[in-house]
Design an enzyme around this catalytic site. Structure first.
Site, mmCIF file in Angstrom:
data_model
loop_
_atom_site.group_PDB
_atom_site.id
_atom_site.type_symbol
_atom_site.label_atom_id
_atom_site.label_comp_id
_atom_site.label_asym_id
_atom_site.label_seq_id
_atom_site.Cartn_x
_atom_site.Cartn_y
_atom_site.Cartn_z
ATOM 1 C CD GLU A 47 -7.841 -5.465 -1.128
ATOM 2 O OE1 GLU A 47 -7.287 -4.334 -1.165
ATOM 3 O OE2 GLU A 47 -7.255 -6.500 -1.466
ATOM 4 C CG ASN A 109 -8.651 -9.833 -0.253
ATOM 5 O OD1 ASN A 109 -9.772 -9.347 -0.161
ATOM 6 N ND2 ASN A 109 -7.557 -9.095 -0.355
ATOM 7 C CE LYS A 126 -5.798 -8.577 -4.190
ATOM 8 N NZ LYS A 126 -5.444 -7.611 -3.144
ATOM 9 C CD GLU A 145 -3.531 -8.497 -0.579
ATOM 10 O OE1 GLU A 145 -4.440 -9.207 -1.007
ATOM 11 O OE2 GLU A 145 -3.266 -7.374 -1.047
ATOM 12 C CB CYS A 178 -6.996 -4.515 -4.552
ATOM 13 S SG CYS A 178 -5.770 -3.209 -4.314
ATOM 14 C CG ASN A 203 -7.308 -1.679 1.429
ATOM 15 O OD1 ASN A 203 -7.326 -1.016 2.455
ATOM 16 N ND2 ASN A 203 -8.257 -2.546 1.122
HETATM 17 N N1 CDV Z 1 -4.372 -4.529 -1.829
HETATM 18 C C1 CDV Z 1 -3.692 -4.577 -2.975
HETATM 19 O O1 CDV Z 1 -3.884 -5.494 -3.785
HETATM 20 N N2 CDV Z 1 -2.813 -3.577 -3.206
HETATM 21 C C2 CDV Z 1 -2.002 -3.518 -4.391
HETATM 22 C C3 CDV Z 1 -0.690 -2.832 -4.109
HETATM 23 C C4 CDV Z 1 0.155 -3.644 -3.204
HETATM 24 C C5 CDV Z 1 0.078 -2.580 -5.391
HETATM 25 C C6 CDV Z 1 -2.711 -2.763 -5.497
HETATM 26 O O2 CDV Z 1 -2.785 -3.293 -6.602
HETATM 27 O O3 CDV Z 1 -3.132 -1.637 -5.292
#
Ligand code: CDV
Length: 334
Positions: A47, A109, A126, A145, A178, A203
């Protein structure tokens, strides 16, 4: 029959707030060099691959924020071009995350899947944005975000990836970003389109804000890293298993700016939910495997034969209700 394909999940280590694009791009090219030496056909990246995870910072709206985003075709953005050109030269398809600014100045994103000939095959935005719209007080860092991105509007679209020589009409690919990987809805919608490989980048902070206004007590402790890594693997393994697909899951990891610690755990998971390759460091690293796309099918034809066993007529609550509605409390239990 076997339909063999060499694929990789590229892990990308620390990127500070002032790390220039050129440095990150050179590191990404070094990962492509390794992939090329091994005959790999697809490399998945994290990401927001090209930058530090900027939503942890409070940044004023306008030009100062927008400099973190790319407008137009990301493969043509000058600082990133050497990466996409190298992938094309090597005949490697790539899936890469970046911050997208549309012509209408909307922020997403996003990840793009670019095939081995340099064609943009699919764009994904996303869907499940974590974090907050307004900065929190008393937290070691922000997760903004919901402030800096709109929720994705391209749904979860699986697509065919041509030219791999693996038959069967070409591998069926899906993308997630993510937090999307934590939600079974994302995976099932891809699973219902027959996705054989799901490309994911993340991330994930070592420690999280667990309640608004209150930071986790486990900031930067081993146990919070172990728990975050456990949840990562739990999501990847179970969701790959019940959708009978491979997943390539790439971490942006390391300790950015000497204090923002992200988990590693880049993995490749098979359709049985087994981790078949995993990173060993929290630095740039290529995690790869030779996979057999045909191994998606024995479970698809039996235990997880969706057409035989699913009960969509019974899933009304899932599509019509958003939050939890508990049954009325029992009076004698009050
Ligand atoms: N970048 C993200 O989406 N991070 C989320 C954290 C905040 C829980 C993740 O799902 O890893």
């Amino acid at each position: 029959m076997t339909r063999l394909l060499k694929v990789a999940a590229a892990q990308v280590g620390k990127i500070d707030i002032d790390t220039p694009y050129e440095e990150v791009v050179q590191r990404m090219i070094a990962l492509l060099d390794q992939a090329h030496d091994k005959g790999i056909k697809l490399v998945n990246f994290p990401e927001l691959t090209f930058t530090t995870f900027f939503p942890r910072h409070i940044i004023p709206f306008g030009p100062e924020l927008d400099k973190w985003y790319q407008k137009g075709d990301v493969t043509k953005f000058d600082p990133f071009k050497p990466f996409f050109e190298k992938a094309k030269e090597y005949g490697i398809a790539v899936c890469v995350g970046y911050a997208e600014l549309t012509d209408d100045d909307e922020h997403y994103n996003t990840s793009v899947f670019v095939d081995q000939a340099g064609n943009n095959l699919n764009k994904y935005r996303k869907m499940f944005l974590p974090g907050d719209k307004e900065p929190l007080e008393n937290v070691p860092w922000q997760h903004l975000e919901k402030r800096y991105f709109l929720e994705g509007n391209l749904n979860w679209k699986a697509f065919r990836w041509p030219g791999t020589g693996t038959g069967h009409g070409g591998p069926i690919i899906g993308q997630l970003i993510c937090n999307d990987r934590r939600w079974p809805e994302s995976w099932k919608i891809l699973g219902l389109q027959g996705a054989e490989i799901v490309c994911i980048g993340y991330n994930t902070p070592v420690s999280n804000v667990v309640e608004p206004g209150k930071a986790s007590q486990m900031v930067n402790s081993d146990s919070s890293e172990a728990m975050a890594t456990f949840h990562n693997e739990l999501c990847l393994q179970y969701n790959s298993y019940h959708n009978c697909c491979y997943s390539l899951c790439s971490a942006r990891t390391g300790v950015d700016d000497g204090k923002y610690s992200l988990i590693a755990g880049t993995t490749i998971v098979d359709p049985q939910g087994v981790i078949i390759a995993k990173s060993k460091t929290n630095e740039d690293e290529l995690v790869w495997a030779e996979i057999d796309l045909d191994s998606c099918y024995p479970p698809r034809n039996r235990a997880f034969n969706f057409a035989r066993h699913r009960r969509p007529e019974e899933y009304k609550l899932i599509v019509e209700q958003k939050g939890v509605k508990e049954p009325a409390p029992l009076e004698d239990e009050m």
